[in-house]
Design a protein around this motif. Structure first.
Motif, mmCIF file in Angstrom:
data_model
loop_
_atom_site.group_PDB
_atom_site.id
_atom_site.type_symbol
_atom_site.label_atom_id
_atom_site.label_comp_id
_atom_site.label_asym_id
_atom_site.label_seq_id
_atom_site.Cartn_x
_atom_site.Cartn_y
_atom_site.Cartn_z
ATOM 1 N N GLU A 142 -8.582 13.948 -1.775
ATOM 2 C CA GLU A 142 -9.749 14.533 -1.263
ATOM 3 C C GLU A 142 -10.125 13.548 0.214
ATOM 4 O O GLU A 142 -10.605 13.960 1.005
ATOM 5 C CB GLU A 142 -11.150 14.469 -2.160
ATOM 6 C CG GLU A 142 -11.656 13.217 -2.538
ATOM 7 C CD GLU A 142 -10.813 12.662 -3.851
ATOM 8 O OE1 GLU A 142 -11.259 11.702 -4.514
ATOM 9 O OE2 GLU A 142 -9.594 13.339 -4.258
ATOM 10 N N ALA A 143 -9.779 12.121 0.203
ATOM 11 C CA ALA A 143 -10.230 11.505 1.068
ATOM 12 C C ALA A 143 -9.162 11.602 2.306
ATOM 13 O O ALA A 143 -9.604 11.891 3.525
ATOM 14 C CB ALA A 143 -9.969 10.031 0.850
ATOM 15 N N LEU A 144 -7.948 11.802 2.026
ATOM 16 C CA LEU A 144 -6.949 12.289 3.134
ATOM 17 C C LEU A 144 -6.990 13.521 3.704
ATOM 18 O O LEU A 144 -7.071 13.732 4.780
ATOM 19 C CB LEU A 144 -5.511 11.932 2.466
ATOM 20 C CG LEU A 144 -5.194 10.462 2.331
ATOM 21 C CD1 LEU A 144 -3.858 10.423 1.562
ATOM 22 C CD2 LEU A 144 -5.043 9.452 3.443
ATOM 23 N N ALA A 190 -12.052 4.760 -0.440
ATOM 24 C CA ALA A 190 -10.676 4.153 -0.428
ATOM 25 C C ALA A 190 -10.345 4.165 1.069
ATOM 26 O O ALA A 190 -9.470 3.261 1.218
ATOM 27 C CB ALA A 190 -9.872 5.507 -1.055
ATOM 28 N N ILE A 191 -10.922 4.999 1.708
ATOM 29 C CA ILE A 191 -10.248 4.906 3.364
ATOM 30 C C ILE A 191 -11.027 3.578 3.831
ATOM 31 O O ILE A 191 -10.528 2.982 4.619
ATOM 32 C CB ILE A 191 -10.772 6.149 4.050
ATOM 33 C CG1 ILE A 191 -10.040 7.386 3.613
ATOM 34 C CG2 ILE A 191 -10.432 5.948 5.542
ATOM 35 C CD1 ILE A 191 -8.578 7.375 3.588
ATOM 36 N N VAL A 192 -12.422 3.374 3.535
ATOM 37 C CA VAL A 192 -13.062 2.231 4.136
ATOM 38 C C VAL A 192 -12.402 0.837 3.418
ATOM 39 O O VAL A 192 -12.003 0.070 4.393
ATOM 40 C CB VAL A 192 -14.724 2.263 3.453
ATOM 41 C CG1 VAL A 192 -15.092 0.807 3.718
ATOM 42 C CG2 VAL A 192 -15.410 3.068 4.091
ATOM 43 N N LEU A 226 0.906 -0.993 -0.012
ATOM 44 C CA LEU A 226 0.175 0.281 0.198
ATOM 45 C C LEU A 226 1.036 1.228 -0.169
ATOM 46 O O LEU A 226 1.793 1.524 0.972
ATOM 47 C CB LEU A 226 -0.898 0.082 1.398
ATOM 48 C CG LEU A 226 -1.722 1.357 1.463
ATOM 49 C CD1 LEU A 226 -2.764 1.456 0.002
ATOM 50 C CD2 LEU A 226 -2.389 1.205 2.625
ATOM 51 N N ASP A 227 0.991 2.183 -1.136
ATOM 52 C CA ASP A 227 1.582 3.243 -1.250
ATOM 53 C C ASP A 227 0.323 4.279 -0.802
ATOM 54 O O ASP A 227 -0.491 4.469 -1.702
ATOM 55 C CB ASP A 227 2.074 3.541 -2.566
ATOM 56 C CG ASP A 227 3.432 2.549 -2.894
ATOM 57 O OD1 ASP A 227 4.071 2.221 -1.964
ATOM 58 O OD2 ASP A 227 3.299 2.072 -4.079
ATOM 59 N N VAL A 228 0.615 4.979 0.416
ATOM 60 C CA VAL A 228 -0.229 5.762 0.883
ATOM 61 C C VAL A 228 -0.476 7.153 -0.256
ATOM 62 O O VAL A 228 -1.792 7.686 -0.494
ATOM 63 C CB VAL A 228 -0.092 6.463 2.188
ATOM 64 C CG1 VAL A 228 -1.233 7.549 2.863
ATOM 65 C CG2 VAL A 228 0.100 5.466 3.113
ATOM 66 N N ARG A 229 0.370 7.391 -0.814
ATOM 67 C CA ARG A 229 0.605 8.497 -1.835
ATOM 68 C C ARG A 229 -0.718 8.256 -2.957
ATOM 69 O O ARG A 229 -1.214 9.185 -3.903
ATOM 70 C CB ARG A 229 1.798 8.733 -2.512
ATOM 71 C CG ARG A 229 2.287 7.691 -3.301
ATOM 72 C CD ARG A 229 3.427 8.218 -3.996
ATOM 73 N NE ARG A 229 3.921 7.091 -4.908
ATOM 74 C CZ ARG A 229 3.290 6.980 -6.083
ATOM 75 N NH1 ARG A 229 2.575 7.511 -6.715
ATOM 76 N NH2 ARG A 229 3.985 5.859 -6.724
ATOM 77 N N THR A 230 -1.090 7.012 -3.011
ATOM 78 C CA THR A 230 -2.121 6.471 -4.249
ATOM 79 C C THR A 230 -3.510 6.717 -3.715
ATOM 80 O O THR A 230 -4.310 6.559 -4.687
ATOM 81 C CB THR A 230 -1.726 5.101 -4.922
ATOM 82 O OG1 THR A 230 -2.012 4.174 -3.630
ATOM 83 C CG2 THR A 230 -0.490 4.939 -5.398
#
Length: 185
Positions: free
Chosen positions: A46-48, A57-59, A38-42
């Motif tokens: 708008e979610a982050l 995406a967060i779910v 998991l690359d957080v940058r992807t």
């Protein structure tokens, strides 16, 4: 054996941190673990940035954490702390997203002045999320990570040896954990 979520908190598309994690992922796979990168940058900005806990995406990311037996967290060090991008993700996860999990913290940076960032910045946050065990982490200097034009990663011998040791300790902790929990019951 175990399912491992390997999280890169680097905002860079050409990140040495992410490349180093993918290198360690291969070692974990060779030891029989399923590894999910998991690359957080992807994740969508708008979610982050919007702190949208219900964003799909967060779910989905939260579900990846729930599924994992172990989590490798890698981050570049900026101003003696883990990346803001990683912080944004950790803030959106449930408080006990690491409950019962084994965690391996890793960091990269340009100076040995940042070596304590794992223990004084990252580890307390990870600990507050309820892991069963946080294994010893490792800080790797940027100069010890070389990426060739073809994408091949080379890690300086002393760093490579230390990374192999902490990765193997993490792997062992994953393999031992179910037996330890069963014995405690």
């Amino acid at each position: 054996m175990a399912t491992v979520l390997s999280v890169s908190g680097s905002p860079s598309a050409t990140s040495r941190t992410a490349r180093l994690l993918r290198h360690l992922d291969d070692r974990l796979r060779a030891q029989g673990h399923e590894v999910i990168a998991l690359d957080v940058r992807t994740l969508p900005a708008e979610a982050l940035l919007g702190a949208d806990f219900g964003h799909p995406a967060i779910v989905e990311t939260t579900a990846l954490f729930e599924r994992a037996d172990g989590v490798v967290i890698g981050t570049p060090v900026y101003k003696a702390a883990y990346s803001g991008l990683l912080k944004s993700l950790l803030d959106l996860l449930p408080q006990y997203a690491l409950a019962g999990k084994t965690v391996l913290p890793l960091a990269t940076g340009g100076s040995t002045a940042h070596v304590l960032a794992i223990d004084y910045a990252l580890r307390p946050v990870l600990n507050s999320m309820g892991p069963a065990h946080i294994t010893p982490g490792w800080f790797t200097l940027d100069k010890d990570i070389t990426v060739a034009d073809d994408g091949t990663l080379t890690v300086a011998p002393a760093s490579a040896e230390a990374l192999a040791q902490v990765t193997d300790q993490f792997s062992l902790a994953l393999g031992v954990r179910p037996a330890v929990l069963a014995a405690a019951s």
